[in-house]
Design a protein around this motif. Structure first.
Motif, PDB file in Angstrom:
ATOM      1  N   GLN A   1       1.472  -0.768  -0.122  1.00 36.94           N
ATOM      2  CA  GLN A   1      -0.231  -0.110  -0.233  1.00 36.94           C
ATOM      3  C   GLN A   1       1.192   1.172  -0.011  1.00 36.94           C
ATOM      4  OE1 GLN A   1      -2.497   0.308   3.530  1.00 36.94           O
ATOM      5  NE2 GLN A   1      -3.728   2.291   2.886  1.00 36.94           N
ATOM      6  N   THR A   2       0.487   2.132  -0.272  1.00 36.09           N
ATOM      7  CA  THR A   2       1.473   3.314  -0.754  1.00 36.09           C
ATOM      8  C   THR A   2       0.541   4.422  -0.145  1.00 36.09           C
ATOM      9  OG1 THR A   2       1.804   2.990  -3.496  1.00 36.09           O
ATOM     10  CG2 THR A   2       1.781   5.140  -2.429  1.00 36.09           C
ATOM     11  N   LEU A   3       1.886   4.523   0.796  1.00 38.84           N
ATOM     12  CA  LEU A   3       1.599   6.093   1.662  1.00 38.84           C
ATOM     13  C   LEU A   3       1.925   7.254   1.231  1.00 38.84           C
ATOM     14  CD1 LEU A   3       1.803   4.741   4.942  1.00 38.84           C
ATOM     15  CD2 LEU A   3      -0.627   4.869   4.140  1.00 38.84           C
ATOM     16  N   ASN A   4       1.057   8.240   1.335  1.00 34.34           N
ATOM     17  CA  ASN A   4       1.402   9.453   1.032  1.00 34.34           C
ATOM     18  C   ASN A   4       2.145   9.991   2.252  1.00 34.34           C
ATOM     19  OD1 ASN A   4       1.538  12.362   0.354  1.00 34.34           O
ATOM     20  ND2 ASN A   4      -0.717  12.419  -0.217  1.00 34.34           N
ATOM     21  N   MET A   5       3.736  10.637   2.362  1.00 40.03           N
ATOM     22  CA  MET A   5       4.428  11.481   2.874  1.00 40.03           C
ATOM     23  C   MET A   5       3.788  12.500   3.833  1.00 40.03           C
ATOM     24  SD  MET A   5       8.617  10.289   2.652  1.00 40.03           S
ATOM     25  CE  MET A   5       8.586  10.617   3.977  1.00 40.03           C
ATOM     26  N   CYS A   6       2.842  13.109   2.839  1.00 34.35           N
ATOM     27  CA  CYS A   6       2.594  14.821   3.826  1.00 34.35           C
ATOM     28  C   CYS A   6       1.340  14.838   4.316  1.00 34.35           C
ATOM     29  CB  CYS A   6       2.151  15.368   2.489  1.00 34.35           C
ATOM     30  SG  CYS A   6       3.187  15.698   0.774  1.00 34.35           S
ATOM     31  N   ASP A   7       0.789  13.509   4.738  1.00 31.42           N
ATOM     32  CA  ASP A   7      -0.542  12.888   5.555  1.00 31.42           C
ATOM     33  C   ASP A   7       0.094  12.841   6.940  1.00 31.42           C
ATOM     34  OD1 ASP A   7      -2.482  13.194   3.036  1.00 31.42           O
ATOM     35  OD2 ASP A   7      -2.486  10.849   3.447  1.00 31.42           O
ATOM     36  N   PHE A   8       1.224  13.194   6.407  1.00 31.36           N
ATOM     37  CA  PHE A   8       1.846  12.108   8.099  1.00 31.36           C
ATOM     38  C   PHE A   8       2.839  13.173   8.360  1.00 31.36           C
ATOM     39  CE2 PHE A   8       0.483   8.274   6.445  1.00 31.36           C
ATOM     40  CZ  PHE A   8      -0.713   7.786   7.475  1.00 31.36           C
TER      41      PHE A   8
ATOM     42  N   ILE B   1       3.505  10.949  -2.374  1.00 29.70           N
ATOM     43  CA  ILE B   1       4.754  11.804  -2.216  1.00 29.70           C
ATOM     44  C   ILE B   1       5.531  10.565  -0.835  1.00 29.70           C
ATOM     45  CG2 ILE B   1       6.499  13.778  -1.038  1.00 29.70           C
ATOM     46  CD1 ILE B   1       3.994  15.167  -2.059  1.00 29.70           C
ATOM     47  N   ILE B   2       6.168   9.458  -1.690  1.00 30.62           N
ATOM     48  CA  ILE B   2       7.341   8.693  -1.148  1.00 30.62           C
ATOM     49  C   ILE B   2       8.558   9.006  -0.641  1.00 30.62           C
ATOM     50  CG2 ILE B   2       4.981   7.325  -2.574  1.00 30.62           C
ATOM     51  CD1 ILE B   2       7.708   6.524  -4.135  1.00 30.62           C
ATOM     52  N   ALA B   3       8.859   9.837  -0.921  1.00 32.51           N
ATOM     53  CA  ALA B   3       9.995  10.562  -0.600  1.00 32.51           C
ATOM     54  C   ALA B   3      10.873  11.632  -0.394  1.00 32.51           C
ATOM     55  CB  ALA B   3      11.738   9.693  -1.294  1.00 32.51           C
ATOM     56  N   CYS B   4      10.954  12.271   0.756  1.00 32.27           N
ATOM     57  CA  CYS B   4      10.803  13.961   0.677  1.00 32.27           C
ATOM     58  C   CYS B   4      12.640  14.849   2.123  1.00 32.27           C
ATOM     59  CB  CYS B   4       9.641  14.437   1.175  1.00 32.27           C
ATOM     60  SG  CYS B   4       9.592  15.844   1.514  1.00 32.27           S
ATOM     61  N   ASP B   5      12.829  15.936   1.419  1.00 30.74           N
ATOM     62  CA  ASP B   5      13.866  16.379   1.946  1.00 30.74           C
ATOM     63  C   ASP B   5      13.271  16.962   2.675  1.00 30.74           C
ATOM     64  OD1 ASP B   5      12.822  17.832   0.229  1.00 30.74           O
ATOM     65  OD2 ASP B   5      14.671  18.644  -0.409  1.00 30.74           O
ATOM     66  N   LYS B   6      12.230  17.579   3.333  1.00 29.44           N
ATOM     67  CA  LYS B   6      11.841  18.118   4.227  1.00 29.44           C
ATOM     68  C   LYS B   6      10.756  17.346   5.441  1.00 29.44           C
ATOM     69  CE  LYS B   6      13.723  21.693   2.422  1.00 29.44           C
ATOM     70  NZ  LYS B   6      14.408  22.812   3.033  1.00 29.44           N
ATOM     71  N   TYR B   7      10.824  16.248   5.013  1.00 34.32           N
ATOM     72  CA  TYR B   7       9.141  15.640   6.387  1.00 34.32           C
ATOM     73  C   TYR B   7       9.853  15.948   7.727  1.00 34.32           C
ATOM     74  CZ  TYR B   7       7.169  11.723   8.136  1.00 34.32           C
ATOM     75  OH  TYR B   7       6.590  10.913   9.302  1.00 34.32           O
ATOM     76  N   ALA B   8       8.846  15.875   8.938  1.00 31.66           N
ATOM     77  CA  ALA B   8       9.167  16.159   9.703  1.00 31.66           C
ATOM     78  C   ALA B   8       8.537  15.701  10.158  1.00 31.66           C
ATOM     79  CB  ALA B   8       8.980  17.684  10.082  1.00 31.66           C
TER      80      ALA B   8
ATOM     81  N   ARG C   1       2.255  21.694   2.626  1.00 30.73           N
ATOM     82  CA  ARG C   1       2.545  21.066   1.688  1.00 30.73           C
ATOM     83  C   ARG C   1       3.027  22.106   0.624  1.00 30.73           C
ATOM     84  NH1 ARG C   1       5.432  20.739  -2.451  1.00 30.73           N
ATOM     85  NH2 ARG C   1       4.769  19.077  -3.997  1.00 30.73           N
ATOM     86  N   GLN C   2       2.075  23.024   0.267  1.00 29.29           N
ATOM     87  CA  GLN C   2       2.372  24.753  -0.798  1.00 29.29           C
ATOM     88  C   GLN C   2       3.433  25.224  -0.255  1.00 29.29           C
ATOM     89  OE1 GLN C   2      -0.269  22.784  -0.201  1.00 29.29           O
ATOM     90  NE2 GLN C   2      -0.437  22.114  -1.840  1.00 29.29           N
ATOM     91  N   SER C   3       3.511  24.775   1.103  1.00 27.87           N
ATOM     92  CA  SER C   3       5.124  26.234   1.256  1.00 27.87           C
ATOM     93  C   SER C   3       5.608  25.529   2.075  1.00 27.87           C
ATOM     94  CB  SER C   3       3.863  27.130   2.499  1.00 27.87           C
ATOM     95  OG  SER C   3       3.508  25.746   3.527  1.00 27.87           O
TER      96      SER C   3
END
Length: 63
Positions: A6-13, A45-52, A18-20
């Motif tokens: 199952q693909t999870l969207n990192m932005c949801d967590f 989004i499955i990988a992100c350089d700003k994920y917190a 996302r826009q800013s």
């Protein structure tokens, strides 16, 4: 044995908006599995350089 992924969207967590956030994410549409199959969601989004992580934020705040 077939694996159901199952693909999870990192932005949801993520704690950022996302826009800013100014991130340079990797979308699931740009990735295929090792067997050549595409992922089930094309706009996640499955990988992100700003994920917190919200968990890490709470740990820092309360420990």
């Amino acid at each position: 044995m077939e694996k159901n992924l199952q693909t999870l969207n990192m932005c949801d967590f993520c704690t950022h908006e996302r826009q800013s956030c100014g991130a340079e994410p990797v979308f699931s549409q740009d990735v295929t599995l090792n067997n050549g199959d595409p992922l089930d969601s094309k706009e996640a989004i499955i990988a992100c350089d700003k994920y917190a992580s919200p968990v890490e934020l709470l740990q820092k705040k309360f420990h």
